[in-house]
Write a protein that holds these residues in place. Structure first.
Motif, PDB file in Angstrom:
ATOM      1  N   GLN A 246     -65.420 122.252  44.673  1.00 14.99           N
ATOM      2  CA  GLN A 246     -64.303 121.399  44.269  1.00 14.99           C
ATOM      3  C   GLN A 246     -64.463 120.059  44.958  1.00 14.99           C
ATOM      4  O   GLN A 246     -64.677 119.984  46.163  1.00 14.99           O
ATOM      5  CB  GLN A 246     -62.945 122.001  44.630  1.00 14.99           C
ATOM      6  N   ALA A 247     -64.372 118.983  44.161  1.00 14.69           N
ATOM      7  CA  ALA A 247     -64.381 117.615  44.693  1.00 14.69           C
ATOM      8  C   ALA A 247     -63.250 116.878  43.988  1.00 14.69           C
ATOM      9  O   ALA A 247     -63.272 116.733  42.769  1.00 14.69           O
ATOM     10  CB  ALA A 247     -65.711 116.932  44.431  1.00 14.69           C
ATOM     11  N   ALA A 301     -70.603 100.146  42.545  1.00 17.85           N
ATOM     12  CA  ALA A 301     -70.826  99.954  43.978  1.00 17.85           C
ATOM     13  C   ALA A 301     -70.489 101.221  44.752  1.00 17.85           C
ATOM     14  O   ALA A 301     -71.224 101.625  45.665  1.00 17.85           O
ATOM     15  CB  ALA A 301     -69.992  98.772  44.477  1.00 17.85           C
ATOM     16  N   LEU A 302     -69.388 101.884  44.387  1.00 16.52           N
ATOM     17  CA  LEU A 302     -68.996 103.124  45.059  1.00 16.52           C
ATOM     18  C   LEU A 302     -70.029 104.230  44.823  1.00 16.52           C
ATOM     19  O   LEU A 302     -70.410 104.953  45.743  1.00 16.52           O
ATOM     20  CB  LEU A 302     -67.618 103.578  44.553  1.00 16.52           C
ATOM     21  N   CYS A 303     -70.471 104.350  43.590  1.00 15.84           N
ATOM     22  CA  CYS A 303     -71.421 105.413  43.250  1.00 15.84           C
ATOM     23  C   CYS A 303     -72.787 105.171  43.881  1.00 15.84           C
ATOM     24  O   CYS A 303     -73.481 106.121  44.263  1.00 15.84           O
ATOM     25  CB  CYS A 303     -71.557 105.535  41.732  1.00 15.84           C
ATOM     26  N   ARG A 304     -73.165 103.892  44.001  1.00  6.75           N
ATOM     27  CA  ARG A 304     -74.475 103.575  44.556  1.00  6.75           C
ATOM     28  C   ARG A 304     -74.568 103.999  46.024  1.00  6.75           C
ATOM     29  O   ARG A 304     -75.654 104.275  46.530  1.00  6.75           O
ATOM     30  CB  ARG A 304     -74.758 102.083  44.394  1.00  6.75           C
ATOM     31  N   GLU A 305     -73.427 104.050  46.719  1.00  8.32           N
ATOM     32  CA  GLU A 305     -73.439 104.486  48.114  1.00  8.32           C
ATOM     33  C   GLU A 305     -73.887 105.939  48.242  1.00  8.32           C
ATOM     34  O   GLU A 305     -74.558 106.311  49.207  1.00  8.32           O
ATOM     35  CB  GLU A 305     -72.038 104.333  48.721  1.00  8.32           C
ATOM     36  N   MET A 306     -73.537 106.770  47.260  1.00  9.03           N
ATOM     37  CA  MET A 306     -73.882 108.192  47.287  1.00  9.03           C
ATOM     38  C   MET A 306     -75.125 108.497  46.470  1.00  9.03           C
ATOM     39  O   MET A 306     -75.821 109.482  46.746  1.00  9.03           O
ATOM     40  CB  MET A 306     -72.716 109.026  46.735  1.00  9.03           C
ATOM     41  N   MET A 331     -68.285 112.300  44.964  1.00  5.78           N
ATOM     42  CA  MET A 331     -68.703 113.529  45.630  1.00  5.78           C
ATOM     43  C   MET A 331     -69.113 114.596  44.628  1.00  5.78           C
ATOM     44  O   MET A 331     -70.001 115.401  44.885  1.00  5.78           O
ATOM     45  CB  MET A 331     -67.566 114.053  46.513  1.00  5.78           C
ATOM     46  N   ALA A 332     -68.452 114.609  43.456  1.00  2.78           N
ATOM     47  CA  ALA A 332     -68.790 115.601  42.428  1.00  2.78           C
ATOM     48  C   ALA A 332     -70.218 115.388  41.939  1.00  2.78           C
ATOM     49  O   ALA A 332     -71.013 116.328  41.839  1.00  2.78           O
ATOM     50  CB  ALA A 332     -67.803 115.506  41.264  1.00  2.78           C
TER      51      ALA A 332
END
Length: 384
Positions: A246-247, A301-306, A331-332
């Motif tokens: 779960q995320a 930008a947020l997704c590129r961090e992960m 996170m998912a």
């Protein structure tokens, strides 16, 4: 959906006895000159399986043994016609770690023993919107709402229940997962696992954490990776591992399944998202359109961090964050990628690239072809 039938395996199936007699007959055969005696043992093994065939329908160990015998007879140039040996008496106290227990409830070791090679595996995942990575490495984003089967075969049934990601949105997320491990003779009782939002238990519905009191009950076990957030279920009797996470406000599902298990279904069981992906009418583009709850640049930008590689996992992350406004979707996608890294048999297939959320692209150098060919033709070419 209705009741899910258990795998029909008769308690009268004698494949374990056939296996034990074959092992006993061949233990002393070593070296290059064992040919005739080995062929005699194989013919005896084959005769034993034929005698118990009627009571062994649907038994994975039985069908694996039949195919293994055929392969060994071909490899050793054995004739199907010829003498057979009388079965050797069974030992009074078999080794609990011997072939009998190994054969039925340890799929990988059994397959290696019978075929001389490890089994093949396939990976499927469902996460986020939901996005589906199929056993064949196709990747779809779906608008499915309600309950849909991810898997429906002789050994497993997995159903995902989806609901809208936000009020008025066409996008959906998985809010409930139901996994049924069907009854399998000496190994496990039928077990049901169910996860819902804010309830990802480290136990089956009956409160147990393994396959039950049968001799191979330990071949099905749940392990909690992160309390209330991530569990792993190992079903070694069918060579399968499942991860449930779960995320944020969504559940995700990942599986590494033995090829033989993934393919064990009939024509009537053809609706499986892990096999065929989303129905065409339920597929969505992942290209951000219109105004979302989060600007697309912010989501990227947020997704590129992960997710530093801009593959389908990155595209899915951007789509989910823009659509839902929930940054937990990073996170998912990251969790699904990590599961793929663990579960994929071929690491080179980890990243999938699709232009505009549509056609698959294997490398940046392939982009020129993508613009020159229609999507359908491009997909065909990728399979050659």
């Amino acid at each position: 959906m209705g009741a899910i039938p258990s795998l029909p395996v008769s308690s009268q199936c004698k494949i374990l006895r056939c296996n034990s007699e074959y092992v006993a007959a061949t233990l002393h055969l070593r070296g290059p000159n064992h040919g005739s005696a080995f062929c005699t043992a194989l013919r005896s093994y084959s005769l034993c399986t034929r005698r118990t065939a009627r009571t062994c329908r649907g038994d994975l160990a039985f069908h694996s043994a039949v195919h293994g015998i055929e392969d060994l007879m071909i490899q050793n140039n054995c004739s199907k016609e010829g003498p057979t040996a009388l079965p050797r008496p069974r030992p009074p106290a078999p080794n609990p770690h011997g072939f009998e227990s190994l054969d039925i409830c340890d799929y990988e070791r059994s397959f290696l023993y019978k075929h001389g090679r490890p089994p093949g595996f396939q990976h499927c995942a469902a996460f986020g919107d939901p996005h589906i990575r199929t056993f064949h490495d196709d990747f779809h984003t779906c608008r499915v709402e309600g309950s849909w089967p991810l898997l429906d075969n002789d050994y497993l049934f997995v159903q995902a229940t989806s609901s809208p990601v936000a009020k008025g949105s066409n996008a959906t997320v998985t809010s409930k997962l139901t996994i049924i491990f069907k009854n399998m003779k000496e190994c496990i009782d039928q077990k049901v696992y169910q996860a819902e939002l804010d309830n990802v238990p480290a136990a089956f519905q009956d409160g147990s954490v393994n396959g039950g009191a049968r001799p191979g009950g330990s071949s099905l076990a749940i392990r909690e990776r992160s309390p209330g957030r991530h569990v792993e279920i190992r079903a070694s009797y069918i060579g399968t591992t499942i991860a449930v996470r779960q995320a944020g406000r969504q559940l995700s599902f990942s599986i590494r399944a033995a090829e033989e298990v993934a393919r064990s279904f009939t024509e009537e069981q053809d609706l499986q998202l892990c096999v065929g992906g989303c129905p065409h009418s339920q597929r969505m583009s992942r290209s951000p359109r219109g105004r979302g709850r989060v600007p697309a640049d912010t989501a990227r930008a947020l997704c590129r961090e992960m997710l530093p590689v801009e593959d389908v996992y990155f595209q899915s992350c951007v789509f989910d964050v823009v659509t839902s406004g929930d940054t937990n979707f990073t996170m998912a996608a990251h969790g699904a990628l990590e599961d793929a890294r663990l579960f994929l048999p071929n690491a080179e297939k980890l990243h999938i690239f699709q232009a505009g959320g549509g056609c698959p692209v294997t490398s940046p150098s392939s982009l020129l072809l993508l613009f020159l060919l229609p999507c359908g033709l491009w997909t065909v070419l990728l399979h050659f």
